[in-house]
Each structure stands twice: as C-alpha cells, then as structure tokens.
Design a protein around this motif. Structure first.
Motif, PDB file in Angstrom:
ATOM      1  N   ASN A  92       9.882  48.576  38.085  1.00  0.00           N
ATOM      2  CA  ASN A  92       9.590  47.143  38.023  1.00  0.00           C
ATOM      3  C   ASN A  92       8.738  46.791  36.806  1.00  0.00           C
ATOM      4  OD1 ASN A  92       7.326  48.437  38.867  1.00  0.00           O
ATOM      5  ND2 ASN A  92       6.889  47.085  40.607  1.00  0.00           N
ATOM      6  N   GLU A  93       8.984  47.461  35.677  1.00  0.00           N
ATOM      7  CA  GLU A  93       8.279  47.147  34.444  1.00  0.00           C
ATOM      8  C   GLU A  93       9.097  46.130  33.657  1.00  0.00           C
ATOM      9  OE1 GLU A  93       5.369  48.025  33.421  1.00  0.00           O
ATOM     10  OE2 GLU A  93       4.918  49.371  35.090  1.00  0.00           O
ATOM     11  N   PRO A  94       8.702  44.851  33.654  1.00  0.00           N
ATOM     12  CA  PRO A  94       9.515  43.821  32.986  1.00  0.00           C
ATOM     13  C   PRO A  94       9.726  44.080  31.498  1.00  0.00           C
ATOM     14  CG  PRO A  94       7.832  42.833  34.395  1.00  0.00           C
ATOM     15  CD  PRO A  94       7.522  44.287  34.324  1.00  0.00           C
ATOM     16  N   ALA A  95       8.715  44.609  30.811  1.00  0.00           N
ATOM     17  CA  ALA A  95       8.845  44.846  29.377  1.00  0.00           C
ATOM     18  C   ALA A  95       9.911  45.893  29.078  1.00  0.00           C
ATOM     19  CB  ALA A  95       7.498  45.273  28.790  1.00  0.00           C
ATOM     20  N   ILE A  96       9.937  46.960  29.891  1.00  0.00           N
ATOM     21  CA  ILE A  96      10.936  48.013  29.680  1.00  0.00           C
ATOM     22  C   ILE A  96      12.333  47.489  29.992  1.00  0.00           C
ATOM     23  CG2 ILE A  96      11.712  50.286  30.448  1.00  0.00           C
ATOM     24  CD1 ILE A  96       8.826  51.012  30.966  1.00  0.00           C
ATOM     25  N   LEU A  97      12.474  46.772  31.095  1.00  0.00           N
ATOM     26  CA  LEU A  97      13.780  46.236  31.471  1.00  0.00           C
ATOM     27  C   LEU A  97      14.309  45.274  30.411  1.00  0.00           C
ATOM     28  CD1 LEU A  97      13.321  45.577  35.298  1.00  0.00           C
ATOM     29  CD2 LEU A  97      14.770  47.286  34.217  1.00  0.00           C
ATOM     30  N   ALA A  98      13.439  44.398  29.904  1.00  0.00           N
ATOM     31  CA  ALA A  98      13.877  43.434  28.890  1.00  0.00           C
ATOM     32  C   ALA A  98      14.313  44.139  27.620  1.00  0.00           C
ATOM     33  CB  ALA A  98      12.750  42.444  28.593  1.00  0.00           C
ATOM     34  N   ARG A  99      13.655  45.240  27.267  1.00  0.00           N
ATOM     35  CA  ARG A  99      13.992  45.945  26.034  1.00  0.00           C
ATOM     36  C   ARG A  99      15.337  46.657  26.133  1.00  0.00           C
ATOM     37  NH1 ARG A  99       9.616  48.426  25.616  1.00  0.00           N
ATOM     38  NH2 ARG A  99      10.185  50.527  26.300  1.00  0.00           N
ATOM     39  N   VAL A 100      15.637  47.217  27.302  1.00  0.00           N
ATOM     40  CA  VAL A 100      16.882  47.980  27.439  1.00  0.00           C
ATOM     41  C   VAL A 100      18.024  47.142  27.994  1.00  0.00           C
ATOM     42  CG1 VAL A 100      15.552  50.085  27.797  1.00  0.00           C
ATOM     43  CG2 VAL A 100      16.364  48.795  29.784  1.00  0.00           C
ATOM     44  N   ALA A 101      17.774  45.898  28.370  1.00  0.00           N
ATOM     45  CA  ALA A 101      18.800  45.080  29.020  1.00  0.00           C
ATOM     46  C   ALA A 101      20.076  44.940  28.187  1.00  0.00           C
ATOM     47  CB  ALA A 101      18.230  43.701  29.365  1.00  0.00           C
ATOM     48  N   PRO A 102      20.008  44.624  26.885  1.00  0.00           N
ATOM     49  CA  PRO A 102      21.262  44.501  26.124  1.00  0.00           C
ATOM     50  C   PRO A 102      22.074  45.786  26.105  1.00  0.00           C
ATOM     51  CG  PRO A 102      19.421  43.557  24.902  1.00  0.00           C
ATOM     52  CD  PRO A 102      18.837  44.291  26.054  1.00  0.00           C
ATOM     53  N   GLY A 103      21.395  46.912  25.889  1.00  0.00           N
ATOM     54  CA  GLY A 103      22.120  48.179  25.880  1.00  0.00           C
ATOM     55  C   GLY A 103      22.733  48.507  27.219  1.00  0.00           C
ATOM     56  N   VAL A 104      22.008  48.242  28.294  1.00  0.00           N
ATOM     57  CA  VAL A 104      22.528  48.518  29.634  1.00  0.00           C
ATOM     58  C   VAL A 104      23.766  47.668  29.916  1.00  0.00           C
ATOM     59  CG1 VAL A 104      22.034  48.316  32.101  1.00  0.00           C
ATOM     60  CG2 VAL A 104      20.319  49.282  30.562  1.00  0.00           C
ATOM     61  N   LEU A 105      23.704  46.397  29.582  1.00  0.00           N
ATOM     62  CA  LEU A 105      24.846  45.514  29.834  1.00  0.00           C
ATOM     63  C   LEU A 105      26.061  45.930  29.003  1.00  0.00           C
ATOM     64  CD1 LEU A 105      23.014  42.075  30.037  1.00  0.00           C
ATOM     65  CD2 LEU A 105      24.222  43.246  31.880  1.00  0.00           C
ATOM     66  N   TRP A 106      25.836  46.288  27.756  1.00  0.00           N
ATOM     67  CA  TRP A 106      26.957  46.710  26.919  1.00  0.00           C
ATOM     68  C   TRP A 106      27.540  48.030  27.400  1.00  0.00           C
ATOM     69  CZ3 TRP A 106      30.271  44.942  23.439  1.00  0.00           C
ATOM     70  CH2 TRP A 106      30.010  43.698  22.850  1.00  0.00           C
ATOM     71  N   VAL A 107      26.707  48.960  27.813  1.00  0.00           N
ATOM     72  CA  VAL A 107      27.215  50.226  28.347  1.00  0.00           C
ATOM     73  C   VAL A 107      28.024  49.972  29.616  1.00  0.00           C
ATOM     74  CG1 VAL A 107      26.513  52.376  29.460  1.00  0.00           C
ATOM     75  CG2 VAL A 107      25.449  51.692  27.314  1.00  0.00           C
ATOM     76  N   ALA A 108      27.551  49.074  30.471  1.00  0.00           N
ATOM     77  CA  ALA A 108      28.298  48.746  31.686  1.00  0.00           C
ATOM     78  C   ALA A 108      29.656  48.146  31.351  1.00  0.00           C
ATOM     79  CB  ALA A 108      27.484  47.770  32.541  1.00  0.00           C
ATOM     80  N   VAL A 109      29.701  47.271  30.346  1.00  0.00           N
ATOM     81  CA  VAL A 109      30.969  46.662  29.944  1.00  0.00           C
ATOM     82  C   VAL A 109      31.925  47.710  29.382  1.00  0.00           C
ATOM     83  CG1 VAL A 109      32.008  45.094  28.254  1.00  0.00           C
ATOM     84  CG2 VAL A 109      30.025  44.366  29.584  1.00  0.00           C
ATOM     85  N   VAL A 110      31.417  48.594  28.536  1.00  0.00           N
ATOM     86  CA  VAL A 110      32.267  49.624  27.935  1.00  0.00           C
ATOM     87  C   VAL A 110      32.813  50.577  28.993  1.00  0.00           C
ATOM     88  CG1 VAL A 110      32.233  51.649  26.424  1.00  0.00           C
ATOM     89  CG2 VAL A 110      31.220  49.503  25.652  1.00  0.00           C
ATOM     90  N   LEU A 111      31.960  51.029  29.902  1.00  0.00           N
ATOM     91  CA  LEU A 111      32.413  51.967  30.932  1.00  0.00           C
ATOM     92  C   LEU A 111      33.403  51.321  31.895  1.00  0.00           C
ATOM     93  CD1 LEU A 111      29.109  53.871  31.786  1.00  0.00           C
ATOM     94  CD2 LEU A 111      31.000  54.619  30.340  1.00  0.00           C
TER      95      LEU A 111
END
Length: 230
Positions: free
Chosen positions: A51-70
C-alpha cells in the motif's frame, strides 16, 4: 459498370465483421479471457507491492503496459487459427477482394474485441494503481496508438506460424522482440511526462510505427498466409 453482385471492399468488411461478431457472441466466455487476465495481472502487482502510493504510481505505467502485452499474446493464437482449421482462409484467397484487406479487417476486429476493452478499462486500472490524473492522458494516448500496432505486428507473427500445430510458445518467442519497442515507448512516454518533460517524442514514434504497420503488416501477413497454404 460495376456488377452489383461483385463484392466491394466495404461489403466484404461488413460481412467479415458480422461473422466475427456472431462467432464472438457464441464464445463470449473465451473473449473475456484477455481482459480478465490483464485485470488479474494488475491486481496481483498491486497486492505484491503493498500500500505504498509512491511505489504504485511509479510502476503503474509499466504494469499496465505489461498486462496489455501479455493479454495480447494470450489471444494472438486465435487470430487466424479457427479460419485455418475450418477452411475459411482458402475462401479468403479465392475472394474477389485483396487478401491483405481481409487480413486488415480481421486484425482490426480482433483488436476491437481484445484490446479495446482494456483501453476502456485503463482509467479504472490506473486509478487502482494510484496513477496521478495528470499522467492518464499520456497513458491513454500511448495505449490508443500502441495496442493496434501490437495487433498488426501480432498478425504477421500469427500468419507466419499458421501452418504449425501448438505454436503458442513459438508465437510468444517471435512476437516479444517486436512488442518490446512498443512497450518501451508507451511506458517511457508516461515516465517522461512524470519528470516534467514533453512526452510527444515517444508518442510520435508510436504513431509512425502504426502508420507503417497499417500499410505493411496486412500485405506481409497475406503473403505469409499464401505461403503457408500452398
């Protein structure tokens, strides 16, 4: 004078889209798998990072793009496989319209039924990961340009492996090197915007790649289909 019975580009596109939608409705459970898979990837990342908002916000674009690619890789094998098994691809080759046009229509319908739901759900998934609202337009612009590009690149790979049985792993191995630049430019544009810089460079590269793929990918996939069926 054009014979009214001769199929036109628009008429063939409507017929193919109508057929795809009917088949999609019959297999609507399978059609939801890419979207559900992407949702699971995002949720698991959110749970794993805590539940670290700063970490989630930083990795959010990469996570969403990885989810789309997979999720795109998950649905890639279905692009032409059913048509090859029931003999529809042979009818495509005999049709009085260019094979590349039918490949383009099929690819766009496949994008609309697999990637477009993810694009529509992206604001909700980005909110789940705590992405700041000012970065959301860049993320959506990148996904709007990148997801059809992924589908067009995937169509070429799917056409190349259409004559092989159980080609799922091979599809992933061939498609991933083509997908990585799209992933880098898409997620990188959001990271650049987060640093206060202009993200238009990466978005313009995605747009240029999309324009080139719209012209070249259907022709390449059509040539691969002809080779596979000869």
């Amino acid at each position: 004078m054009i014979d009214p019975a001769t199929p036109t580009l628009a008429g063939s596109a409507r017929a193919l889209l109508a057929r795809d939608l009917r088949l999609l409705w019959r297999r609507r459970g399978d059609a939801l798998q890419p979207a559900l898979f992407a949702l699971l990837v995002v949720v698991l990342f959110a749970l794993a990072l805590g539940n670290e908002p700063a970490i989630l916000a930083r990795v959010a674009p990469g996570v969403l793009w990885v989810a789309v690619v997979l999720s795109g890789l998950l649905a890639l094998d279905t692009l032409f496989r059913g048509d090859a098994e029931d003999g529809s691809l042979e009818q495509w080759m005999l049709a009085p319209v260019p094979l590349g046009w039918l490949v383009l229509v099929r690819t766009l319908s496949h994008w609309a039924t697999t990637a477009l739901p993810l694009l529509l759900a992206a604001p909700l998934l980005a909110t789940l990961l705590g992405l700041p609202a000012d970065r959301l337009p860049v993320l959506l612009a990148g996904l709007a340009l990148g997801t059809p590009l992924l589908s067009l690149l995937g169509a070429v790979v799917a056409a190349l492996t259409i004559g092989m049985r159980r080609s799922g792993i091979l599809l992933a191995l061939l498609a991933l090197p083509l997908y990585v630049p799209v992933l880098v430019f898409g997620a990188g544009s959001v990271a650049i915007a987060a640093q206060g810089h202009d993200p238009s460079g990466g978005l313009l590269l995605l747009a240029a790649g999309l324009v080139a793929a719209l012209v070249l990918a259907p022709l390449t996939a059509a040539a691969a289909i002809r080779i596979a069926l000869d």
